[in-house]
Design a protein around this motif. Structure first.
Motif, mmCIF file in Angstrom:
data_model
loop_
_atom_site.group_PDB
_atom_site.id
_atom_site.type_symbol
_atom_site.label_atom_id
_atom_site.label_comp_id
_atom_site.label_asym_id
_atom_site.label_seq_id
_atom_site.Cartn_x
_atom_site.Cartn_y
_atom_site.Cartn_z
ATOM 1 N N CYS A 141 0.844 -1.198 0.000
ATOM 2 C CA CYS A 141 0.000 0.000 0.000
ATOM 3 C C CYS A 141 0.882 1.252 0.000
ATOM 4 O O CYS A 141 1.905 1.293 0.679
ATOM 5 C CB CYS A 141 -0.903 0.025 1.235
ATOM 6 N N GLU A 142 0.459 2.247 -0.739
ATOM 7 C CA GLU A 142 1.167 3.520 -0.774
ATOM 8 C C GLU A 142 0.151 4.638 -0.648
ATOM 9 O O GLU A 142 -0.769 4.740 -1.462
ATOM 10 C CB GLU A 142 1.956 3.664 -2.070
ATOM 11 N N VAL A 143 0.311 5.474 0.376
ATOM 12 C CA VAL A 143 -0.641 6.569 0.626
ATOM 13 C C VAL A 143 0.145 7.863 0.785
ATOM 14 O O VAL A 143 0.530 8.247 1.889
ATOM 15 C CB VAL A 143 -1.501 6.297 1.873
ATOM 16 N N PRO A 144 0.413 8.564 -0.321
ATOM 17 C CA PRO A 144 1.157 9.823 -0.236
ATOM 18 C C PRO A 144 0.264 10.987 0.185
ATOM 19 O O PRO A 144 -0.920 11.035 -0.146
ATOM 20 C CB PRO A 144 1.657 10.021 -1.666
ATOM 21 N N THR A 145 0.842 11.913 0.943
ATOM 22 C CA THR A 145 0.163 13.152 1.323
ATOM 23 C C THR A 145 1.186 14.280 1.252
ATOM 24 O O THR A 145 2.390 14.042 1.085
ATOM 25 C CB THR A 145 -0.419 13.084 2.752
ATOM 26 N N ALA A 146 0.705 15.521 1.375
ATOM 27 C CA ALA A 146 1.640 16.641 1.282
ATOM 28 C C ALA A 146 1.065 17.877 1.949
ATOM 29 O O ALA A 146 -0.155 18.085 1.985
ATOM 30 C CB ALA A 146 1.973 16.939 -0.186
ATOM 31 N N PHE A 147 1.955 18.707 2.452
ATOM 32 C CA PHE A 147 1.625 20.040 2.951
ATOM 33 C C PHE A 147 2.753 20.989 2.528
ATOM 34 O O PHE A 147 2.671 21.609 1.493
ATOM 35 C CB PHE A 147 1.419 20.025 4.466
ATOM 36 N N GLY A 152 5.112 9.873 2.414
ATOM 37 C CA GLY A 152 4.418 8.622 2.181
ATOM 38 C C GLY A 152 4.764 7.864 0.926
ATOM 39 O O GLY A 152 4.165 6.815 0.660
ATOM 40 N N ALA A 153 5.726 8.321 0.128
ATOM 41 C CA ALA A 153 6.117 7.567 -1.064
ATOM 42 C C ALA A 153 6.896 6.315 -0.648
ATOM 43 O O ALA A 153 7.501 6.259 0.429
ATOM 44 C CB ALA A 153 6.963 8.431 -1.983
ATOM 45 N N GLY A 388 6.343 -0.672 5.426
ATOM 46 C CA GLY A 388 6.068 0.579 4.718
ATOM 47 C C GLY A 388 5.389 1.636 5.554
ATOM 48 O O GLY A 388 4.677 2.495 5.013
ATOM 49 N N CYS A 389 5.591 1.617 6.858
ATOM 50 C CA CYS A 389 4.988 2.621 7.736
ATOM 51 C C CYS A 389 5.410 4.022 7.295
ATOM 52 O O CYS A 389 6.578 4.271 6.996
ATOM 53 C CB CYS A 389 5.441 2.353 9.170
ATOM 54 N N ASN A 390 4.456 4.963 7.263
ATOM 55 C CA ASN A 390 4.771 6.316 6.790
ATOM 56 C C ASN A 390 5.690 7.072 7.736
ATOM 57 O O ASN A 390 6.576 7.783 7.294
ATOM 58 C CB ASN A 390 3.482 7.120 6.594
ATOM 59 N N PRO A 426 11.684 14.310 0.507
ATOM 60 C CA PRO A 426 12.752 14.846 -0.352
ATOM 61 C C PRO A 426 13.063 16.314 -0.124
ATOM 62 O O PRO A 426 14.234 16.711 -0.137
ATOM 63 C CB PRO A 426 12.225 14.590 -1.772
ATOM 64 N N GLU A 427 12.043 17.135 0.098
ATOM 65 C CA GLU A 427 12.281 18.560 0.324
ATOM 66 C C GLU A 427 13.048 18.795 1.621
ATOM 67 O O GLU A 427 13.938 19.639 1.698
ATOM 68 C CB GLU A 427 10.943 19.312 0.365
#
Length: 438
Positions: A141-147, A152-153, A388-390, A426-427
């Motif tokens: 499972c992959e659940v990406p989020t962003a702010f 989550g990648a 794969g824990c975020n 990455p940022e």
């Protein structure tokens, strides 16, 4: 509807779905405390056999808490996505478990079906799985989020930097933040549990965190984990709120004990969106959960603690959060007695949240009166990272001196990133390396 299953010469009967789910649950102290656990392993296996043959469709017409009396039940049914469910609608619980473990259940397909899964379907499937099954499926499972950064990648492993202080002392908090940043912590969030949940303290901490982030141009987000009703008036007056936090549970009565309901969360969610403080995207909510919260509030309605926990994920999912984490061993040994139970619960919660489409992290933790120690936490950390824990929590020395419990330390994240070649957001990683001495 009653269920029966024969093991050897003994026929076991389960009066309804709620009892069947409870009796099929792997042993844990909370369900024993509630008086709903299987009496022995034979009864547990009988319940698991009966559960395996149950069609997934059954959960849409048989609710563990009635639709009329619980707003979480209403949310589960009203938000159910039939088209997402269609590809698996012919399966039983056992068939679904086998399908999840097959090569047919790819990352993209699991994402596609996530909105077609009710919490009870996911909880039921979890009860049939070994630890390695929970790890393997969650890893797909992959659940990406962003702010202000991207989380989550696959191949990423993030941390919440948790610089709590027993008197909310600004100098102590700042020292803990610097320590955490130097060890690569804080890409998920810099999040403080305030010792005093009031407007003045919360506002001061918000401005402090915002000043640190803005002055140093850190591509991360802040959160002061005050109650949502404390945060709402501060948002109205323009305080620098990145993420809105709230502890939530899997029943209406549990959330009432926390002082919230869906309506309050909706109002806060839209207020946070209107601030437009995200630069990469605008996932603005942060939720914490934990097995045993409904039982401790006497709000479980006879539902086992793992199923109650997964029901809270339906509520979290509604608000597209940046972060969700289960505080897995925080409530105490009355609910998860020892390292074995905490490990199992952490893997369960992560698997169930990820399968439902949530950006799951875990506070890998225990209280000092539990039969657990830091070796148990090392084991769970390593298992969750392979799953794969975020993100996890980073606390100075793994010892939260304000909340009085044991978690994971700043260097634990460095260990697991080195071991498994995992990266920060990455940022955040780019920002950190740009500040290394030449």
């Amino acid at each position: 509807m009653a269920f029966k299953e024969t093991i050897g010469n003994t026929t076991y009967s389960f009066d309804n779905l709620k009892e069947l789910l409870a009796k099929a649950t792997p042993y844990r102290s909370g369900d024993v405390l509630a008086g709903i656990a299987a009496s022995n392993n034979k009864e547990r296996v009988a319940a698991q056999y009966a559960l395996a043959s149950l069609p997934l469709k059954h959960f849409l017409s048989h609710l563990v808490i009635p639709y009329e009396t619980d707003e979480i039940s209403r949310l589960i049914i009203d938000d159910f996505n039939e088209s997402a469910f269609h590809p698996i609608s012919h399966l039983t619980v056992g068939d679904f478990r086998d399908w999840l473990l097959s090569d047919a259940a790819t990352t993209q397909i699991l994402k596609n079906i996530s909105l077609g899964l009710t919490p009870e379907m996911v909880a039921a499937t979890c009860k049939l799985m070994r630890n390695q099954d929970l790890i393997y499926v969650a890893s797909k499972c992959e659940v990406p989020t962003a702010f202000r950064n991207s989380l989550g990648a696959k191949g990423q492993f993030s941390t919440r930097l948790q610089p709590n202080h027993p008197t909310d002392n600004a100098t102590g908090i700042a020292a803990a933040i610097l320590d955490g940043l130097l060890l690569g912590n804080g890409d998920a969030v810099i999040g403080i549990n305030p010792a005093t949940d009031n407007l003045k303290t919360t506002e001061a901490l918000l401005h402090m965190l915002d000043g640190i982030i803005q002055q140093n141009e850190i591509p991360t987000q802040s959160c002061v984990l005050s109650h949502v009703t404390t945060m709402m008036p501060l948002m109205k007056k323009g305080a620098p709120v990145d993420l809105v936090f709230q502890s939530i549970g899997g029943t209406e009565a549990t959330n009432k004990s926390f002082g919230v309901n869906i309506s309050i969360l909706e109002e806060a969610y839209h207020m946070a969106l209107s601030l437009k403080r995200g630069t990469v995207s605008n996932n603005v909510m942060y939720f914490e959960t934990g097995q045993g919260s409904s039982l401790s509030a006497n709000a479980h309605h006879g539902v086992d603690q793992q199923t109650c926990e997964v029901r809270s994920y339906a509520l979290a999912r509604k608000f597209k959060p940046l972060l969700v984490n289960t505080v897995v061993g925080f409530i105490g040994p009355e609910y998860l007695y020892d390292g074995k139970q905490i490990t199992r619960a952490g893997l369960e919660d992560h698997f169930c949240g990820k399968l439902m489409g949530l950006p799951m992290g875990v506070d890998i933790c225990y209280t000092n009166h539990a039969e657990a120690d830091q070796d148990d936490m090392d084991n769970l950390l390593t298992l969750l990272a392979t799953a794969g824990c975020n993100y996890i929590i980073g606390v100075p020395g793994a010892d939260d001196i304000m909340l009085n419990y044991q978690s994971t330390s700043y260097h634990d994240a460095a260990y697991i990133r080195k071991l498994l070649n995992l990266r920060m957001a990455p940022e955040f990683e780019k920002w950190l390396y740009e500040r290394l001495p030449s």
